[in-house]
Design a protein around this motif. Structure first.
Motif, short mmCIF file in Angstrom:
data_model
loop_
_atom_site.label_atom_id
_atom_site.label_comp_id
_atom_site.label_asym_id
_atom_site.label_seq_id
_atom_site.Cartn_x
_atom_site.Cartn_y
_atom_site.Cartn_z
N ARG A 13 0.77 -0.79 0.21
CA ARG A 13 0.14 -0.09 0.23
C ARG A 13 1.04 1.23 0.01
NH1 ARG A 13 -3.25 -3.63 2.97
NH2 ARG A 13 -2.57 -3.02 4.70
N GLU A 14 2.01 0.81 0.59
CA GLU A 14 2.97 1.99 0.75
C GLU A 14 2.99 3.11 -0.81
OE1 GLU A 14 5.64 2.08 4.00
OE2 GLU A 14 4.35 1.43 5.38
N VAL A 15 3.73 1.28 -1.58
CA VAL A 15 4.37 1.88 -2.60
C VAL A 15 3.35 2.24 -3.75
CG1 VAL A 15 5.72 0.12 -4.65
CG2 VAL A 15 6.22 -0.08 -2.52
N GLU A 16 1.79 1.57 -3.44
CA GLU A 16 1.21 2.00 -4.62
C GLU A 16 0.18 3.15 -4.21
OE1 GLU A 16 -3.16 -0.19 -5.75
OE2 GLU A 16 -2.70 0.22 -3.19
N GLY A 17 0.49 3.95 -3.09
CA GLY A 17 1.00 5.62 -2.73
C GLY A 17 2.06 6.36 -3.03
N SER A 18 2.97 5.67 -3.10
CA SER A 18 4.15 6.30 -3.43
C SER A 18 4.27 7.02 -4.89
CB SER A 18 5.68 6.15 -3.66
OG SER A 18 5.52 6.12 -1.81
N LEU A 19 4.40 5.65 -5.62
CA LEU A 19 4.42 5.12 -7.41
C LEU A 19 2.41 5.78 -7.97
CD1 LEU A 19 5.31 1.96 -7.75
CD2 LEU A 19 6.76 3.95 -8.14
N ALA A 20 1.50 5.94 -6.96
CA ALA A 20 0.48 7.00 -7.86
C ALA A 20 0.92 8.85 -8.42
CB ALA A 20 -0.87 7.37 -6.82
N GLU A 21 2.10 9.18 -7.32
CA GLU A 21 2.75 10.68 -8.07
C GLU A 21 3.61 10.32 -8.74
OE1 GLU A 21 3.40 12.31 -4.03
OE2 GLU A 21 1.20 11.88 -3.53
N LEU A 22 4.37 9.27 -9.02
CA LEU A 22 5.24 8.99 -10.21
C LEU A 22 5.08 9.15 -11.29
CD1 LEU A 22 7.57 7.70 -7.42
CD2 LEU A 22 7.62 10.35 -7.88
N PRO A 23 5.95 9.92 -11.91
CA PRO A 23 5.68 9.04 -13.99
C PRO A 23 6.29 7.62 -13.95
CG PRO A 23 8.13 10.11 -13.86
CD PRO A 23 7.16 10.56 -12.34
N SER A 24 4.81 7.18 -14.78
CA SER A 24 5.28 5.91 -15.56
C SER A 24 6.12 5.63 -16.97
CB SER A 24 4.30 4.72 -15.18
OG SER A 24 3.74 4.94 -15.48
N GLU A 25 6.50 4.95 -17.54
CA GLU A 25 6.32 4.83 -18.61
C GLU A 25 6.28 3.10 -19.61
OE1 GLU A 25 10.97 4.85 -20.54
OE2 GLU A 25 10.30 6.77 -18.78
N ARG A 26 6.16 3.17 -20.76
CA ARG A 26 5.93 1.46 -20.66
C ARG A 26 7.40 1.63 -21.17
NH1 ARG A 26 0.94 0.59 -21.25
NH2 ARG A 26 -0.55 1.87 -21.32
N PRO A 27 7.62 -0.09 -21.65
CA PRO A 27 8.73 -0.42 -21.33
C PRO A 27 9.42 0.03 -23.70
CG PRO A 27 7.33 -2.68 -21.53
CD PRO A 27 6.92 -1.32 -20.87
N ASP A 28 8.70 -0.29 -24.14
CA ASP A 28 8.72 0.12 -25.73
C ASP A 28 8.85 1.96 -25.75
OD1 ASP A 28 6.21 0.25 -25.28
OD2 ASP A 28 4.84 -0.37 -26.85
N ASP A 29 8.46 2.59 -24.74
CA ASP A 29 8.17 3.92 -25.30
C ASP A 29 10.09 4.73 -25.81
OD1 ASP A 29 5.92 4.30 -24.77
OD2 ASP A 29 5.69 5.00 -22.78
N GLU A 30 9.76 6.06 -26.29
CA GLU A 30 11.20 5.69 -26.27
C GLU A 30 11.41 7.02 -25.79
OE1 GLU A 30 12.92 8.94 -30.39
OE2 GLU A 30 11.09 7.11 -30.52
N GLU A 31 13.05 6.79 -25.28
CA GLU A 31 13.65 7.23 -24.69
C GLU A 31 14.22 7.88 -24.67
OE1 GLU A 31 16.31 4.57 -22.00
OE2 GLU A 31 15.79 3.10 -23.19
N PRO A 32 14.00 9.43 -24.27
CA PRO A 32 14.40 10.75 -24.49
C PRO A 32 15.94 10.71 -24.31
CG PRO A 32 13.44 10.85 -22.03
CD PRO A 32 12.96 9.72 -22.74
#
Length: 195
Positions: free
Chosen positions: A158-177
């Motif tokens: 639950r702690e991790v779930e709450g923390s990650l809700a505020e952080l950016p995620s991406e898909r593995p096939d997204d192009e990297e900057p």
């Protein structure tokens, strides 16, 4: 691992969970390997330093499961499950458990599905880590003097779930900057190499 009815130190057979999972079998996309979090986000959510994260990935303690590229200039992507285990590692380290015992515990946790992790309590006497899947197992360890402290993986979830809700995620096939704004180590490396 734990077998039905008794708690043993991690490393034997995979148990059948005795507690009900806190979450349904159908997990949200953010909790699957189809979405990942870059190193800095994983560090923030798990409460570890980027140096620790990098070291653990290089030594095989916990490698990112969404994307684990080799070589410089590529971003690792950590799944929700990876970050959950990172936070458990951090808690075990904070209580004085040896890295050798943590490696054994992490190897045992790898055998479980994401939803199974929510029903596990890790107990330790400071030297050995025990995996418990029922309240009776926790009580038996405490009565036997083997359990000094415990980590309920469901509460860490639950702690991790709450923390990650505020952080950016991406898909593995997204192009990297070229340089991710949060990737401090890469930016320093590029400055050093540029002169």
């Amino acid at each position: 691992m734990v077998t039905t009815g008794e708690a043993r130190s991690t490393g034997s057979t995979t148990p059948t969970p005795l507690q009900g999972a806190l979450f349904t079998e159908v997990l949200p996309e953010e909790m699957t390997d189809s979405v990942g979090y870059r190193g800095p986000a994983a560090c923030r959510a798990a409460g570890v330093t980027y140096r620790q994260l990098d070291y653990w990935a290089r030594t095989g303690l916990l490698e990112p499961s969404v994307r684990n590229p080799s070589g410089s200039g590529h971003q690792r992507l950590y799944s929700f499950r990876d970050i959950l285990v990172l936070k458990v590692i951090k808690r075990l380290l904070d209580t004085g458990v040896s890295l050798q015992q943590i490696r054994i515990a992490v190897a045992a946790l790898r055998d479980h599905g994401v939803s199974d992790l929510a029903g596990i309590t890790l107990m330790s006497d400071g030297a050995t880590v025990y995996e418990c899947t029922s309240d009776d197992q926790v009580i038996d360890l405490m009565r036997g003097g083997q359990g000094v402290f415990g980590i309920a993986v469901g509460s860490v979830w639950r702690e991790v779930e709450g923390s990650l809700a505020e952080l950016p995620s991406e898909r593995p096939d997204d192009e990297e900057p070229a340089v991710h704004p949060d990737d401090e180590l890469r930016a320093r490396r590029e400055q050093r190499n540029a002169g």
